[in-house]
Design a protein around this motif. Structure first.
Motif, short mmCIF file in Angstrom:
data_model
loop_
_atom_site.label_atom_id
_atom_site.label_comp_id
_atom_site.label_asym_id
_atom_site.label_seq_id
_atom_site.Cartn_x
_atom_site.Cartn_y
_atom_site.Cartn_z
N ARG A 83 0.82 -1.21 0.00
CA ARG A 83 0.00 0.00 0.00
C ARG A 83 0.85 1.25 0.00
O ARG A 83 2.06 1.22 0.29
CB ARG A 83 -0.94 0.00 1.18
CG ARG A 83 -0.28 0.33 2.48
CD ARG A 83 -1.30 0.50 3.55
NE ARG A 83 -0.60 0.60 4.81
CZ ARG A 83 -1.18 0.76 5.94
NH1 ARG A 83 -2.49 0.81 6.00
NH2 ARG A 83 -0.48 0.86 7.05
N LEU A 84 0.20 2.35 -0.32
CA LEU A 84 0.85 3.65 -0.36
C LEU A 84 0.26 4.56 0.71
O LEU A 84 -0.93 4.46 1.02
CB LEU A 84 0.63 4.32 -1.72
CG LEU A 84 1.16 3.58 -2.94
CD1 LEU A 84 0.80 4.36 -4.20
CD2 LEU A 84 2.66 3.39 -2.84
N ILE A 85 1.09 5.45 1.22
CA ILE A 85 0.63 6.51 2.10
C ILE A 85 1.16 7.81 1.49
O ILE A 85 2.36 8.01 1.35
CB ILE A 85 1.14 6.34 3.54
CG1 ILE A 85 0.65 5.01 4.12
CG2 ILE A 85 0.69 7.53 4.40
CD1 ILE A 85 1.20 4.68 5.50
N THR A 86 0.24 8.67 1.09
CA THR A 86 0.61 9.92 0.42
C THR A 86 1.01 10.98 1.45
O THR A 86 0.29 11.21 2.40
CB THR A 86 -0.57 10.44 -0.42
OG1 THR A 86 -0.93 9.44 -1.37
CG2 THR A 86 -0.21 11.73 -1.15
N TRP A 87 2.16 11.61 1.22
CA TRP A 87 2.60 12.69 2.10
C TRP A 87 2.70 14.03 1.39
O TRP A 87 2.81 15.07 2.03
CB TRP A 87 3.95 12.35 2.77
CG TRP A 87 5.08 12.07 1.83
CD1 TRP A 87 5.50 10.85 1.40
CD2 TRP A 87 5.96 13.02 1.21
NE1 TRP A 87 6.57 10.98 0.55
CE2 TRP A 87 6.88 12.30 0.43
CE3 TRP A 87 6.06 14.41 1.26
CZ2 TRP A 87 7.88 12.92 -0.31
CZ3 TRP A 87 7.05 15.04 0.51
CH2 TRP A 87 7.95 14.29 -0.26
N GLY A 88 2.64 14.04 0.04
CA GLY A 88 2.76 15.31 -0.66
C GLY A 88 2.12 15.30 -2.04
O GLY A 88 1.92 14.24 -2.65
N LEU A 89 1.81 16.48 -2.50
CA LEU A 89 1.24 16.72 -3.83
C LEU A 89 1.93 17.94 -4.41
O LEU A 89 2.35 18.82 -3.66
CB LEU A 89 -0.26 17.03 -3.74
CG LEU A 89 -1.14 16.04 -3.00
CD1 LEU A 89 -2.51 16.65 -2.73
CD2 LEU A 89 -1.28 14.78 -3.81
N ASP A 90 2.03 18.00 -5.72
CA ASP A 90 2.61 19.21 -6.29
C ASP A 90 1.68 19.82 -7.32
O ASP A 90 0.65 19.25 -7.68
CB ASP A 90 4.03 18.97 -6.83
CG ASP A 90 4.09 18.09 -8.06
OD1 ASP A 90 3.12 18.04 -8.85
OD2 ASP A 90 5.14 17.44 -8.26
N SER A 91 2.03 21.00 -7.77
CA SER A 91 1.19 21.74 -8.71
C SER A 91 1.15 21.12 -10.09
O SER A 91 0.36 21.55 -10.94
CB SER A 91 1.68 23.19 -8.83
OG SER A 91 1.53 23.84 -7.59
N SER A 92 1.98 20.12 -10.34
CA SER A 92 1.95 19.39 -11.61
C SER A 92 1.04 18.16 -11.51
O SER A 92 1.03 17.33 -12.42
CB SER A 92 3.35 18.94 -12.00
OG SER A 92 4.21 20.04 -12.15
N ALA A 93 0.31 18.02 -10.40
CA ALA A 93 -0.59 16.89 -10.13
C ALA A 93 0.17 15.59 -9.90
O ALA A 93 -0.38 14.51 -10.06
CB ALA A 93 -1.64 16.74 -11.23
N ASP A 94 1.44 15.69 -9.50
CA ASP A 94 2.20 14.51 -9.10
C ASP A 94 1.80 14.16 -7.68
O ASP A 94 1.41 15.03 -6.90
CB ASP A 94 3.71 14.78 -9.14
CG ASP A 94 4.19 15.21 -10.53
OD1 ASP A 94 3.68 14.67 -11.52
OD2 ASP A 94 5.08 16.07 -10.59
N ILE A 95 1.89 12.88 -7.34
CA ILE A 95 1.56 12.40 -6.01
C ILE A 95 2.82 11.78 -5.41
O ILE A 95 3.44 10.92 -6.02
CB ILE A 95 0.43 11.35 -6.06
CG1 ILE A 95 -0.78 11.89 -6.82
CG2 ILE A 95 0.03 10.92 -4.64
CD1 ILE A 95 -1.87 10.84 -7.06
#
Length: 187
Positions: A83-95
């Motif tokens: 599984r994944l746990i998301t810690w950040g997002l950027d303005s390019s829609a990267d996760i």
């Protein structure tokens, strides 16, 4: 990257880790104490640590739990993947996530979903090491969809509350100038 007065968040790690069923990486815990949730150079948002069900049991818009569900839609091509746990997002829609595999969260690699490339890339080391490599341009190529942070000599972090305080006072948090859009979208 320096923090500013008022930065940092108090996190109930017992609730967060119980909700996810796993401890969290030490560098992320330290980041939350020093910086908290906010944005780096008006490009990369670091999410607030929250229980898997969101706060108060409900999903949070663009929160860690909700964005982890979004990441897993692209990730779970095979049911055997960790599984994944998301810690950040950027303005390019990267996760930006941890691949939460193994008993020691400090050994979890960072994985990035590149919206532009439509693929995942894995980077050894934790969140702080990943950010340092981006700021120093030390990967073979920039792992993010924009070069805003690539080789950034002095990246700037603003806590989400400070960004909101500045916006509420009519100031663009990133330029320090009057925000031409202040008040246009209600309170």
């Amino acid at each position: 990257m320096t923090s500013h007065p008022g930065a940092g968040d108090t996190v109930d790690w017992g609730a967060v880790e119980a909700g996810w069923g796993t401890p969290f990486p030490g560098d992320f815990k330290k980041f939350m104490v020093e910086y908290g949730a906010g944005t780096i150079d008006d490009y990369l948002s670091v999410l607030l640590a929250e229980p898997q069900g969101g706060f108060d049991g409900g999903p949070a818009y663009m929160g860690m739990a909700e964005e982890s569900r979004n990441a897993e839609v692209a990730w779970r091509v095979e049911p055997s993947k960790p599984r994944l746990i998301t810690w950040g997002l950027d303005s390019s829609a990267d996760i930006l996530c941890w691949q939460a595999d193994g008993d020691d969260p400090d050994d979890w690699p960072v994985v990035v979903w590149s919206r532009g490339d439509g693929r995942w890339s894995e980077y050894p080391g934790g969140m702080a090491e990943f950010l340092c490599h981006v700021f120093r341009a030390e990967f073979d190529r920039c792992p993010l969809g924009d070069l805003s942070l690539w080789g950034a000599a002095s990246p700037r972090f603003l806590h989400r509350d400070e960004q909101q305080r500045l916006r509420d006072s009519g100031i663009d948090p990133w330029t320090g100038e009057a925000d031409p859009f202040a008040g246009m979208f209600g309170d």
